[in-house]
Design a protein around this motif. Sequence first.
Motif, PDB file in Angstrom:
ATOM      1  N   ILE A   1      -5.516 117.131  -0.785  1.00 46.89           N
ATOM      2  CA  ILE A   1      -6.086 117.522  -2.055  1.00 46.89           C
ATOM      3  C   ILE A   1      -7.041 118.336  -2.442  1.00 46.89           C
ATOM      4  CG2 ILE A   1      -5.024 117.804  -4.631  1.00 46.89           C
ATOM      5  CD1 ILE A   1      -2.931 115.868  -4.048  1.00 46.89           C
ATOM      6  N   GLY A   2      -7.831 117.655  -2.722  1.00 43.67           N
ATOM      7  CA  GLY A   2      -9.255 117.736  -2.420  1.00 43.67           C
ATOM      8  C   GLY A   2      -9.752 118.754  -1.437  1.00 43.67           C
ATOM      9  N   LEU A   3      -9.121 118.996  -0.481  1.00 45.87           N
ATOM     10  CA  LEU A   3     -10.026 119.857   0.579  1.00 45.87           C
ATOM     11  C   LEU A   3      -9.229 121.101   0.011  1.00 45.87           C
ATOM     12  CD1 LEU A   3     -11.064 120.839   3.593  1.00 45.87           C
ATOM     13  CD2 LEU A   3      -9.171 120.336   4.497  1.00 45.87           C
ATOM     14  N   LEU A   4      -8.336 121.184  -0.394  1.00 45.84           N
ATOM     15  CA  LEU A   4      -7.743 122.611  -0.881  1.00 45.84           C
ATOM     16  C   LEU A   4      -8.630 123.123  -1.676  1.00 45.84           C
ATOM     17  CD1 LEU A   4      -4.054 122.159  -0.023  1.00 45.84           C
ATOM     18  CD2 LEU A   4      -5.107 123.097   1.471  1.00 45.84           C
ATOM     19  N   VAL A   5      -8.677 122.038  -2.635  1.00 45.35           N
ATOM     20  CA  VAL A   5      -9.669 122.851  -4.374  1.00 45.35           C
ATOM     21  C   VAL A   5     -10.741 122.715  -3.597  1.00 45.35           C
ATOM     22  CG1 VAL A   5     -10.458 122.176  -6.602  1.00 45.35           C
ATOM     23  CG2 VAL A   5      -8.058 120.687  -5.346  1.00 45.35           C
ATOM     24  N   LEU A   6     -11.792 122.351  -2.706  1.00 41.94           N
ATOM     25  CA  LEU A   6     -12.774 122.712  -2.263  1.00 41.94           C
ATOM     26  C   LEU A   6     -12.773 124.435  -1.567  1.00 41.94           C
ATOM     27  CD1 LEU A   6     -15.340 122.133  -1.683  1.00 41.94           C
ATOM     28  CD2 LEU A   6     -14.874 120.790   0.403  1.00 41.94           C
ATOM     29  N   TRP A   7     -11.869 124.496  -0.710  1.00 35.71           N
ATOM     30  CA  TRP A   7     -11.549 125.914  -0.252  1.00 35.71           C
ATOM     31  C   TRP A   7     -11.586 127.026  -1.358  1.00 35.71           C
ATOM     32  CZ3 TRP A   7      -7.045 126.663   3.960  1.00 35.71           C
ATOM     33  CH2 TRP A   7      -7.444 128.040   4.723  1.00 35.71           C
ATOM     34  N   TRP A   8     -10.484 126.325  -1.740  1.00 37.33           N
ATOM     35  CA  TRP A   8      -9.725 127.400  -3.327  1.00 37.33           C
ATOM     36  C   TRP A   8     -11.106 127.860  -4.367  1.00 37.33           C
ATOM     37  CZ3 TRP A   8     -10.012 127.471  -9.150  1.00 37.33           C
ATOM     38  CH2 TRP A   8      -9.364 128.099  -9.285  1.00 37.33           C
ATOM     39  N   LEU A   9     -12.599 126.559  -4.382  1.00 35.68           N
ATOM     40  CA  LEU A   9     -13.320 127.063  -5.280  1.00 35.68           C
ATOM     41  C   LEU A   9     -14.100 127.623  -4.360  1.00 35.68           C
ATOM     42  CD1 LEU A   9     -14.299 123.443  -6.795  1.00 35.68           C
ATOM     43  CD2 LEU A   9     -12.990 125.952  -7.799  1.00 35.68           C
ATOM     44  N   ALA A  10     -13.840 127.855  -2.835  1.00 37.94           N
ATOM     45  CA  ALA A  10     -15.480 128.447  -2.365  1.00 37.94           C
ATOM     46  C   ALA A  10     -14.611 129.753  -1.865  1.00 37.94           C
ATOM     47  CB  ALA A  10     -15.549 127.615  -0.867  1.00 37.94           C
ATOM     48  N   ARG A  11     -13.488 130.370  -2.188  1.00 36.22           N
ATOM     49  CA  ARG A  11     -12.914 131.414  -1.994  1.00 36.22           C
ATOM     50  C   ARG A  11     -13.218 132.334  -3.226  1.00 36.22           C
ATOM     51  NH1 ARG A  11      -9.513 134.745  -4.009  1.00 36.22           N
ATOM     52  NH2 ARG A  11      -9.882 133.407  -5.808  1.00 36.22           N
ATOM     53  N   ARG A  12     -13.429 131.736  -4.671  1.00 37.97           N
ATOM     54  CA  ARG A  12     -13.897 132.023  -5.574  1.00 37.97           C
ATOM     55  C   ARG A  12     -15.287 132.460  -5.550  1.00 37.97           C
ATOM     56  NH1 ARG A  12     -10.283 132.864  -9.969  1.00 37.97           N
ATOM     57  NH2 ARG A  12     -12.095 131.931 -11.337  1.00 37.97           N
ATOM     58  N   ALA A  13     -15.908 131.941  -4.872  1.00 40.94           N
ATOM     59  CA  ALA A  13     -17.442 132.227  -5.312  1.00 40.94           C
ATOM     60  C   ALA A  13     -17.940 133.645  -3.968  1.00 40.94           C
ATOM     61  CB  ALA A  13     -18.066 131.144  -3.857  1.00 40.94           C
ATOM     62  N   GLY A  14     -17.207 134.081  -3.788  1.00 36.65           N
ATOM     63  CA  GLY A  14     -17.419 135.632  -3.281  1.00 36.65           C
ATOM     64  C   GLY A  14     -17.409 135.605  -1.452  1.00 36.65           C
ATOM     65  N   ASP A  15     -18.509 136.021  -1.278  1.00 37.67           N
ATOM     66  CA  ASP A  15     -19.518 136.436  -0.020  1.00 37.67           C
ATOM     67  C   ASP A  15     -19.754 134.899   0.528  1.00 37.67           C
ATOM     68  OD1 ASP A  15     -18.914 139.325   0.058  1.00 37.67           O
ATOM     69  OD2 ASP A  15     -20.949 139.761  -1.177  1.00 37.67           O
ATOM     70  N   TRP A  16     -19.417 134.191   1.241  1.00 30.98           N
ATOM     71  CA  TRP A  16     -19.694 132.980   2.867  1.00 30.98           C
ATOM     72  C   TRP A  16     -19.172 133.262   3.514  1.00 30.98           C
ATOM     73  CZ3 TRP A  16     -15.282 130.390   3.931  1.00 30.98           C
ATOM     74  CH2 TRP A  16     -14.329 130.706   2.338  1.00 30.98           C
ATOM     75  N   PRO A  17     -20.083 132.545   4.426  1.00 35.39           N
ATOM     76  CA  PRO A  17     -20.150 132.642   5.409  1.00 35.39           C
ATOM     77  C   PRO A  17     -18.642 132.406   6.138  1.00 35.39           C
ATOM     78  CG  PRO A  17     -22.014 131.582   5.482  1.00 35.39           C
ATOM     79  CD  PRO A  17     -21.127 131.845   4.514  1.00 35.39           C
ATOM     80  N   ALA A  18     -17.841 133.986   7.212  1.00 42.65           N
ATOM     81  CA  ALA A  18     -16.699 134.215   7.599  1.00 42.65           C
ATOM     82  C   ALA A  18     -16.640 132.009   8.688  1.00 42.65           C
ATOM     83  CB  ALA A  18     -16.883 134.683   8.958  1.00 42.65           C
ATOM     84  N   ALA A  19     -17.454 131.586   8.933  1.00 41.75           N
ATOM     85  CA  ALA A  19     -18.008 130.718  10.519  1.00 41.75           C
ATOM     86  C   ALA A  19     -17.046 129.128   9.285  1.00 41.75           C
ATOM     87  CB  ALA A  19     -18.398 129.830  10.778  1.00 41.75           C
ATOM     88  N   LEU A  20     -17.631 129.035   7.469  1.00 40.43           N
ATOM     89  CA  LEU A  20     -17.356 128.524   7.129  1.00 40.43           C
ATOM     90  C   LEU A  20     -15.928 128.067   6.656  1.00 40.43           C
ATOM     91  CD1 LEU A  20     -17.472 125.476   5.211  1.00 40.43           C
ATOM     92  CD2 LEU A  20     -18.170 127.440   3.096  1.00 40.43           C
ATOM     93  N   SER A  21     -14.581 129.203   6.765  1.00 41.02           N
ATOM     94  CA  SER A  21     -13.154 129.897   6.052  1.00 41.02           C
ATOM     95  C   SER A  21     -12.369 129.237   7.646  1.00 41.02           C
ATOM     96  CB  SER A  21     -13.422 131.517   5.823  1.00 41.02           C
ATOM     97  OG  SER A  21     -11.705 131.159   5.815  1.00 41.02           O
ATOM     98  N   ALA A  22     -13.306 129.208   8.646  1.00 37.66           N
ATOM     99  CA  ALA A  22     -12.262 128.976  10.008  1.00 37.66           C
ATOM    100  C   ALA A  22     -12.163 127.566  10.196  1.00 37.66           C
ATOM    101  CB  ALA A  22     -13.589 129.949  10.833  1.00 37.66           C
ATOM    102  N   TRP A  23     -14.183 126.965   9.710  1.00 33.24           N
ATOM    103  CA  TRP A  23     -14.420 125.429  10.348  1.00 33.24           C
ATOM    104  C   TRP A  23     -13.092 124.691   8.436  1.00 33.24           C
ATOM    105  CZ3 TRP A  23     -15.217 122.524  13.568  1.00 33.24           C
ATOM    106  CH2 TRP A  23     -16.563 122.597  14.893  1.00 33.24           C
ATOM    107  N   LEU A  24     -13.186 125.358   7.025  1.00 33.05           N
ATOM    108  CA  LEU A  24     -11.820 124.708   6.421  1.00 33.05           C
ATOM    109  C   LEU A  24     -10.365 125.051   6.955  1.00 33.05           C
ATOM    110  CD1 LEU A  24     -14.211 126.101   3.072  1.00 33.05           C
ATOM    111  CD2 LEU A  24     -13.594 123.817   3.988  1.00 33.05           C
ATOM    112  N   ALA A  25     -10.094 126.153   6.840  1.00 32.63           N
ATOM    113  CA  ALA A  25      -8.618 126.188   7.707  1.00 32.63           C
ATOM    114  C   ALA A  25      -8.252 125.100   8.817  1.00 32.63           C
ATOM    115  CB  ALA A  25      -8.536 127.928   8.637  1.00 32.63           C
ATOM    116  N   LEU A  26      -9.364 124.826  10.248  1.00 36.10           N
ATOM    117  CA  LEU A  26      -9.240 123.674  10.901  1.00 36.10           C
ATOM    118  C   LEU A  26      -9.118 122.273  10.525  1.00 36.10           C
ATOM    119  CD1 LEU A  26     -11.532 125.092  13.327  1.00 36.10           C
ATOM    120  CD2 LEU A  26      -8.962 125.038  13.645  1.00 36.10           C
ATOM    121  N   ALA A  27      -9.489 122.106   9.361  1.00 35.50           N
ATOM    122  CA  ALA A  27      -9.760 120.765   8.762  1.00 35.50           C
ATOM    123  C   ALA A  27      -8.271 120.908   7.712  1.00 35.50           C
ATOM    124  CB  ALA A  27     -10.980 121.299   7.494  1.00 35.50           C
ATOM    125  N   THR A  28      -7.631 121.980   7.313  1.00 38.29           N
ATOM    126  CA  THR A  28      -7.046 121.369   6.540  1.00 38.29           C
ATOM    127  C   THR A  28      -5.675 121.371   7.758  1.00 38.29           C
ATOM    128  OG1 THR A  28      -7.363 123.683   4.860  1.00 38.29           O
ATOM    129  CG2 THR A  28      -4.568 123.203   5.428  1.00 38.29           C
TER     130      THR A  28
END
Length: 312
Positions: A91-118
């Motif tokens: 749940i904490g990982l998904l909340v972190l991902w949701w907050l990071a998405r709201r931050a706007g521009d951020w590295p695409a690699a971070l999105s991929a790592w969050l998806a793999l961790a999920t």
Amino acid sequence: MNPALSVVFFTVLAGLGQGLAVSLALGVLAGLLAPSGAFLGWGLAAAIALLVAGLVASFLHLGRPERAWRAAAMWRTSWLSREVIVLPAFIGLLVLWWLARRAGDWPAALSAWLALATIALALLLWLCTAMIYACIRFIQEWAHPLTVFNYTLIGLASGLVLACSLAAALGEGRLLAALGPFALAATLAAGAVRLASFERNARLRPASTLQSATGIRARKLTQLAMGMSAGSFNTREFFHGVAAASVRHIRLTAMLCAFVLPALLMAWGLLAASPLPWIAAVGVQLPGLLTERWVFFAQARHPQNLYYQRVA
């Protein structure tokens, strides 16, 4: 066994949330969802809500909810303790991902790592939840690898169906076209594995006998009453009180609503450019999954039931 409705709701809702999160992660890794897109945000919020709802439902099964944190103490040997640790982390990982998405521009690699961790944590959580039951060797209906496959495939299939329903309703055509066939295949696979477990369990025979359970060595032994004038913990916790014929009808209803009808609706949805079949598939599948999970617990025969064979 006597199914606790709180555990039934927890396992279904948590599995649905995990499956939805995995579907979103696959969409991001395949480049079908924008890392900061609105659909990803709504999907993550829905997955978090389902997981939290399941977690709240699980507390209703506890006699002392304020001591729930102690369940994590035995993580070295207990699958329940491992689940208690992994679920909040997920749940904490998904909340972190949701907050990071709201931050706007951020590295695409971070999105991929969050998806793999999920995906990794979702698989680990399915394993922990299923092994709580699969590791109980004296309950033959649970103690086999199909239990792990059932929890994983049912959770993944239901999450894919929900993701496709949201995609159809919100106009994410690319995601629907990519995940739709996988949702249908996962539902059929989950139904096939569940049917295989039903067939296996129907052939099981108790390792003990009424003679060994009671200590009476008579060749022909029939129990007419449970030996007490009122019920006890044993008779309340391990008897569901539903006739065998009714359980068979409930099992058939579960297979139809959880797998067969959703598969037909999804096949219609793949051929028609309408969100209605996908939304209907979710509406039919969710009560079917709740019914299926009730059957999962009800079909388990605790060895003590050889002693308390008849509640009269």
